[in-house]
Write a protein that holds these residues in place. Sequence first.
Motif, mmCIF file in Angstrom:
data_model
loop_
_atom_site.group_PDB
_atom_site.id
_atom_site.type_symbol
_atom_site.label_atom_id
_atom_site.label_comp_id
_atom_site.label_asym_id
_atom_site.label_seq_id
_atom_site.Cartn_x
_atom_site.Cartn_y
_atom_site.Cartn_z
ATOM 1 N N UNK A 38 0.719 -1.321 -0.175
ATOM 2 C CA UNK A 38 -0.264 -0.058 -0.005
ATOM 3 C C UNK A 38 0.794 1.264 0.172
ATOM 4 N N UNK A 39 0.173 2.616 -0.107
ATOM 5 C CA UNK A 39 0.615 3.742 0.010
ATOM 6 C C UNK A 39 0.149 4.713 1.170
ATOM 7 N N UNK A 40 0.218 4.409 2.198
ATOM 8 C CA UNK A 40 -0.209 5.131 2.789
ATOM 9 C C UNK A 40 0.231 6.902 3.429
ATOM 10 N N UNK A 41 -0.886 7.423 2.427
ATOM 11 C CA UNK A 41 -0.708 8.449 3.519
ATOM 12 C C UNK A 41 -1.490 9.768 4.398
ATOM 13 N N UNK A 42 -0.281 10.247 5.183
ATOM 14 C CA UNK A 42 -1.180 10.585 6.516
ATOM 15 C C UNK A 42 -2.626 11.580 5.809
ATOM 16 N N UNK A 43 -3.850 11.876 6.699
ATOM 17 C CA UNK A 43 -4.558 12.539 6.579
ATOM 18 C C UNK A 43 -4.943 13.214 7.865
ATOM 19 N N UNK A 45 -7.619 12.855 9.574
ATOM 20 C CA UNK A 45 -8.176 11.456 10.071
ATOM 21 C C UNK A 45 -8.057 10.018 10.108
ATOM 22 N N UNK A 46 -6.535 10.384 9.988
ATOM 23 C CA UNK A 46 -5.613 8.862 10.310
ATOM 24 C C UNK A 46 -4.888 8.436 8.822
ATOM 25 N N UNK A 47 -5.063 7.495 8.409
ATOM 26 C CA UNK A 47 -4.608 7.245 6.865
ATOM 27 C C UNK A 47 -5.232 7.425 6.045
ATOM 28 N N UNK A 48 -4.927 7.379 4.603
ATOM 29 C CA UNK A 48 -5.721 7.142 3.002
ATOM 30 C C UNK A 48 -4.537 6.109 2.188
ATOM 31 N N UNK A 49 -5.508 5.559 1.633
ATOM 32 C CA UNK A 49 -4.036 4.349 0.684
ATOM 33 C C UNK A 49 -4.359 5.116 -0.825
ATOM 34 N N UNK A 50 -3.549 5.772 -1.028
ATOM 35 C CA UNK A 50 -3.539 5.825 -2.654
ATOM 36 C C UNK A 50 -2.650 5.314 -3.304
ATOM 37 N N UNK A 51 -3.132 4.345 -3.875
ATOM 38 C CA UNK A 51 -2.802 3.895 -5.113
ATOM 39 C C UNK A 51 -1.431 2.487 -4.829
ATOM 40 N N UNK A 52 -2.081 1.597 -3.595
ATOM 41 C CA UNK A 52 -1.671 0.864 -3.943
ATOM 42 C C UNK A 52 -1.552 -0.235 -4.561
ATOM 43 N N UNK A 53 -0.258 -2.149 -4.653
ATOM 44 C CA UNK A 53 -0.901 -3.147 -5.722
ATOM 45 C C UNK A 53 -0.126 -4.224 -4.999
#
Length: 131
Positions: A38-43, A45-53
């Motif tokens: 995954x590609x977790x990006x901090x937000x 509200x926590x983390x958001x996955x932005x484009x894993x594979x």
Amino acid sequence: MSTHFVGEGNIGSAPEFREFPNGNDEPRRLLRLNVYFDNPVPTKDGFEDRGGYWAPVELWHREAEHWQSLYQKGMRVLVEGRTVRDEWEDADENERVTFKIEARRVGILPYRIESVMLSPKHASDPAHPAE
């Protein structure tokens, strides 16, 4: 063609163990893991996955059968190895190209682990010399 790879992800399904005959020598053993990198990006509200594979991870080792019970679906792992281009034909004889990871190491990360049990060191084990 291959390239060095280091990635962190989750095992997505039960590990798959295979054993291949090797003449009179010890059989070759493969443990295949299906891992979502995954590609977790901090937000805020926590983390958001932005484009894993998803990628197949292959671990060739004499201990692969033992490790089959160690690695579990959902487990967070750190994979080090190399990416390898894999060419194959599907059922309709169409040529396909995918990439897989030939792992040197698959480390278990401490997320979602409830307990750890260590086995005692054995004096005859060169990987773990007695102290």
